[in-house]
Design a protein around this motif. Structure first.
Motif, PDB file in Angstrom:
ATOM      1  N   ARG A  99      -2.787   0.507  -4.068  1.00 23.21           N
ATOM      2  CA  ARG A  99      -2.899  -0.705  -3.251  1.00 23.21           C
ATOM      3  C   ARG A  99      -2.923  -1.935  -4.152  1.00 23.21           C
ATOM      4  O   ARG A  99      -3.394  -1.882  -5.290  1.00 23.21           O
ATOM      5  CB  ARG A  99      -4.153  -0.667  -2.381  1.00 23.21           C
ATOM      6  CG  ARG A  99      -5.477  -0.691  -3.132  1.00 23.21           C
ATOM      7  CD  ARG A  99      -6.623  -0.247  -2.210  1.00 23.21           C
ATOM      8  NE  ARG A  99      -7.940  -0.520  -2.749  1.00 23.21           N
ATOM      9  CZ  ARG A  99      -8.565   0.234  -3.652  1.00 23.21           C
ATOM     10  NH1 ARG A  99      -7.965   1.315  -4.144  1.00 23.21           N
ATOM     11  NH2 ARG A  99      -9.778  -0.090  -4.074  1.00 23.21           N
ATOM     12  N   VAL A 100      -2.408  -3.024  -3.607  1.00 20.81           N
ATOM     13  CA  VAL A 100      -2.507  -4.327  -4.247  1.00 20.81           C
ATOM     14  C   VAL A 100      -2.781  -5.336  -3.149  1.00 20.81           C
ATOM     15  O   VAL A 100      -2.217  -5.262  -2.057  1.00 20.81           O
ATOM     16  CB  VAL A 100      -1.210  -4.678  -5.022  1.00 20.81           C
ATOM     17  CG1 VAL A 100      -0.005  -4.772  -4.100  1.00 20.81           C
ATOM     18  CG2 VAL A 100      -1.371  -5.974  -5.808  1.00 20.81           C
ATOM     19  N   GLY A 101      -3.730  -6.246  -3.400  1.00 20.37           N
ATOM     20  CA  GLY A 101      -4.058  -7.285  -2.437  1.00 20.37           C
ATOM     21  C   GLY A 101      -5.045  -6.879  -1.374  1.00 20.37           C
ATOM     22  O   GLY A 101      -5.314  -7.660  -0.453  1.00 20.37           O
ATOM     23  N   LEU A 102      -5.612  -5.689  -1.482  1.00 17.39           N
ATOM     24  CA  LEU A 102      -6.578  -5.201  -0.487  1.00 17.39           C
ATOM     25  C   LEU A 102      -7.709  -4.497  -1.208  1.00 17.39           C
ATOM     26  O   LEU A 102      -7.462  -3.603  -2.036  1.00 17.39           O
ATOM     27  CB  LEU A 102      -5.899  -4.250   0.497  1.00 17.39           C
ATOM     28  CG  LEU A 102      -6.740  -3.765   1.672  1.00 17.39           C
ATOM     29  CD1 LEU A 102      -6.998  -4.910   2.662  1.00 17.39           C
ATOM     30  CD2 LEU A 102      -6.043  -2.614   2.409  1.00 17.39           C
TER      31      LEU A 102
ATOM     32  N   LEU B 152       0.828  -1.208   0.000  1.00 14.20           N
ATOM     33  CA  LEU B 152       0.000   0.000   0.000  1.00 14.20           C
ATOM     34  C   LEU B 152       0.863   1.259   0.000  1.00 14.20           C
ATOM     35  O   LEU B 152       1.935   1.277   0.603  1.00 14.20           O
ATOM     36  CB  LEU B 152      -0.886   0.052   1.248  1.00 14.20           C
ATOM     37  CG  LEU B 152      -1.716  -1.180   1.607  1.00 14.20           C
ATOM     38  CD1 LEU B 152      -2.202  -1.084   3.049  1.00 14.20           C
ATOM     39  CD2 LEU B 152      -2.894  -1.308   0.641  1.00 14.20           C
ATOM     40  N   ILE B 153       0.375   2.293  -0.652  1.00 15.40           N
ATOM     41  CA  ILE B 153       0.832   3.655  -0.391  1.00 15.40           C
ATOM     42  C   ILE B 153      -0.293   4.314   0.377  1.00 15.40           C
ATOM     43  O   ILE B 153      -1.388   4.522  -0.151  1.00 15.40           O
ATOM     44  CB  ILE B 153       1.161   4.417  -1.677  1.00 15.40           C
ATOM     45  CG1 ILE B 153       2.440   3.858  -2.292  1.00 15.40           C
ATOM     46  CG2 ILE B 153       1.326   5.909  -1.387  1.00 15.40           C
ATOM     47  CD1 ILE B 153       2.855   4.504  -3.596  1.00 15.40           C
ATOM     48  N   SER B 154      -0.028   4.574   1.645  1.00 17.92           N
ATOM     49  CA  SER B 154      -1.047   5.029   2.585  1.00 17.92           C
ATOM     50  C   SER B 154      -0.821   6.497   2.933  1.00 17.92           C
ATOM     51  O   SER B 154       0.319   6.900   3.216  1.00 17.92           O
ATOM     52  CB  SER B 154      -0.974   4.168   3.849  1.00 17.92           C
ATOM     53  OG  SER B 154      -1.844   4.642   4.844  1.00 17.92           O
ATOM     54  N   LEU B 155      -1.875   7.297   2.901  1.00 11.36           N
ATOM     55  CA  LEU B 155      -1.818   8.706   3.297  1.00 11.36           C
ATOM     56  C   LEU B 155      -2.700   8.894   4.526  1.00 11.36           C
ATOM     57  O   LEU B 155      -3.810   8.361   4.587  1.00 11.36           O
ATOM     58  CB  LEU B 155      -2.308   9.602   2.159  1.00 11.36           C
ATOM     59  CG  LEU B 155      -1.554   9.459   0.839  1.00 11.36           C
ATOM     60  CD1 LEU B 155      -2.248  10.271  -0.259  1.00 11.36           C
ATOM     61  CD2 LEU B 155      -0.101   9.885   0.982  1.00 11.36           C
ATOM     62  N   LEU B 156      -2.211   9.669   5.498  1.00 13.32           N
ATOM     63  CA  LEU B 156      -2.886   9.770   6.791  1.00 13.32           C
ATOM     64  C   LEU B 156      -3.421  11.165   7.048  1.00 13.32           C
ATOM     65  O   LEU B 156      -2.664  12.107   7.301  1.00 13.32           O
ATOM     66  CB  LEU B 156      -1.911   9.385   7.910  1.00 13.32           C
ATOM     67  CG  LEU B 156      -1.370   7.959   7.855  1.00 13.32           C
ATOM     68  CD1 LEU B 156      -0.270   7.769   8.864  1.00 13.32           C
ATOM     69  CD2 LEU B 156      -2.485   6.957   8.095  1.00 13.32           C
ATOM     70  N   THR B 157      -4.750  11.318   6.962  1.00 15.53           N
ATOM     71  CA  THR B 157      -5.390  12.540   7.404  1.00 15.53           C
ATOM     72  C   THR B 157      -5.642  12.418   8.908  1.00 15.53           C
ATOM     73  O   THR B 157      -5.260  11.437   9.532  1.00 15.53           O
ATOM     74  CB  THR B 157      -6.712  12.787   6.656  1.00 15.53           C
ATOM     75  OG1 THR B 157      -7.735  11.928   7.189  1.00 15.53           O
ATOM     76  CG2 THR B 157      -6.575  12.547   5.168  1.00 15.53           C
ATOM     77  N   ALA B 158      -6.313  13.398   9.489  1.00 11.17           N
ATOM     78  CA  ALA B 158      -6.619  13.327  10.918  1.00 11.17           C
ATOM     79  C   ALA B 158      -7.706  12.308  11.213  1.00 11.17           C
ATOM     80  O   ALA B 158      -7.845  11.867  12.361  1.00 11.17           O
ATOM     81  CB  ALA B 158      -7.045  14.700  11.431  1.00 11.17           C
ATOM     82  N   GLN B 159      -8.456  11.896  10.183  1.00 13.77           N
ATOM     83  CA  GLN B 159      -9.609  11.033  10.403  1.00 13.77           C
ATOM     84  C   GLN B 159      -9.505   9.659   9.769  1.00 13.77           C
ATOM     85  O   GLN B 159     -10.193   8.733  10.197  1.00 13.77           O
ATOM     86  CB  GLN B 159     -10.871  11.728   9.869  1.00 13.77           C
ATOM     87  CG  GLN B 159     -11.177  13.040  10.576  1.00 13.77           C
ATOM     88  CD  GLN B 159     -12.350  13.770   9.945  1.00 13.77           C
ATOM     89  OE1 GLN B 159     -12.804  13.426   8.852  1.00 13.77           O
ATOM     90  NE2 GLN B 159     -12.837  14.793  10.626  1.00 13.77           N
ATOM     91  N   ARG B 160      -8.667   9.515   8.756  1.00 12.94           N
ATOM     92  CA  ARG B 160      -8.638   8.232   8.056  1.00 12.94           C
ATOM     93  C   ARG B 160      -7.278   7.952   7.443  1.00 12.94           C
ATOM     94  O   ARG B 160      -6.433   8.840   7.299  1.00 12.94           O
ATOM     95  CB  ARG B 160      -9.716   8.187   6.962  1.00 12.94           C
ATOM     96  CG  ARG B 160      -9.580   9.276   5.929  1.00 12.94           C
ATOM     97  CD  ARG B 160     -10.751   9.306   4.961  1.00 12.94           C
ATOM     98  NE  ARG B 160     -10.733  10.506   4.150  1.00 12.94           N
ATOM     99  CZ  ARG B 160     -10.865  10.520   2.821  1.00 12.94           C
ATOM    100  NH1 ARG B 160     -11.043   9.382   2.157  1.00 12.94           N
ATOM    101  NH2 ARG B 160     -10.841  11.643   2.164  1.00 12.94           N
ATOM    102  N   GLN B 161      -7.096   6.702   7.112  1.00 15.48           N
ATOM    103  CA  GLN B 161      -5.957   6.218   6.348  1.00 15.48           C
ATOM    104  C   GLN B 161      -6.486   5.916   4.950  1.00 15.48           C
ATOM    105  O   GLN B 161      -7.323   5.024   4.770  1.00 15.48           O
ATOM    106  CB  GLN B 161      -5.416   4.950   7.010  1.00 15.48           C
ATOM    107  CG  GLN B 161      -4.354   4.231   6.222  1.00 15.48           C
ATOM    108  CD  GLN B 161      -3.854   2.995   6.941  1.00 15.48           C
ATOM    109  OE1 GLN B 161      -2.678   2.815   7.148  1.00 15.48           O
ATOM    110  NE2 GLN B 161      -4.781   2.113   7.343  1.00 15.48           N
TER     111      GLN B 161
END
Length: 257
Positions: free
Chosen positions: A155-158, A141-150
């Protein structure tokens, strides 16, 4: 926010460059550039493309009422800016996940990047496919984090596009200088009761590398996940680090001064 630079005579309210504003606020010039570009500090662009603001707009941010008496000027600025940021990019008062002192600045930078909720891009999709392949992990995953969510830029495999921020292993990873690794989530008190461990996708192994923009803000991570406890071999770890470097090169440039 762009505004009319001639709204007041300059001798009454001097025009400031980004570097001059940064000196007054006690923060990096790149941080002020991000705040201006996102509209958190009212500013305008010169014909040459440089951002400018008024002294009065900076002075308002420096008022003592903007933060507790014990706060530094930089903390006071972050408190003032949080009130004008969208809720998703505003630091929570008592988050149930770990945060660094720079969380407010990080969120402003993430908002200014324009990455959150943007369409899929082949350049990022390739990176997660390669991360999955070089580490032998079913999920990357390339995940970005706001104050409320990821939110997952790639993504691959999800199947899920996002999760609550409270569930994000990446909240721990962005606070590290190096790779954050959990070899067996069932043996780690921080994660064994996490809904992503107890339920789908049943995470048992996690490795995440912070993705920092040119100003050093950790916008998110490149991470790999497995459903079995494991370790990364040295070659797999190096491959993940190399791909994270490539991903960071693809992040949007901070706004120019």
């Amino acid at each position: 926010m762009d505004s009319n630079p001639a709204s007041k005579p300059s001798d009454d309210d001097p025009i400031l460059t980004t570097s001059a504003a940064a000196r007054l606020l006690g923060v990096a010039t790149s941080t002020v550039q991000l705040w201006m570009e996102s509209g958190a500090i009212e500013s305008w662009k010169t014909p040459g493309g440089h951002r400018r603001t008024r002294l009065s707009r900076i002075a308002r941010l420096m008022e003592p009422a903007a933060a507790p008496r014990t706060a530094t000027v930089g903390q006071a600025v972050e408190a003032a800016l949080s009130a004008v940021s969208p809720a998703e990019f505003r630091p929570q008062e008592a988050p149930s996940y770990p945060v660094a002192d720079s969380e407010a600045t990080r969120l402003v930078a993430l908002a200014a990047s324009g990455l959150v909720d943007s369409p899929p891009e082949a350049r990022f999709d390739r990176i997660v496919r390669l991360a999955s392949a070089v580490t032998g992990s079913p999920i990357a995953l390339i995940s970005l984090l706001t104050a409320q969510r990821q939110w997952f830029k790639a993504r691959v495999g999800l199947a899920a596009q996002e999760t609550p921020r409270e569930w994000a292993f990446c909240s721990h990873a962005i606070m590290q200088d190096e790779t954050f690794v959990v070899e067996d989530t069932s043996a780690d008190a921080r994660f064994r009761d996490n809904p992503l461990v107890q339920g789908d996708p049943h995470i048992r192994f996690y490795a995440g590398v912070p993705l920092r923009d040119k100003a050093g803000n950790a916008l998110g991570t490149l991470c790999v996940i497995d459903r079995e406890p494991r370790k990364l071999r040295a070659t797999e770890l190096q491959g993940l680090l190399d791909l994270a470097e490539i991903a960071m090169e693809e992040l949007p440039e901070p706004p120019a001064s």
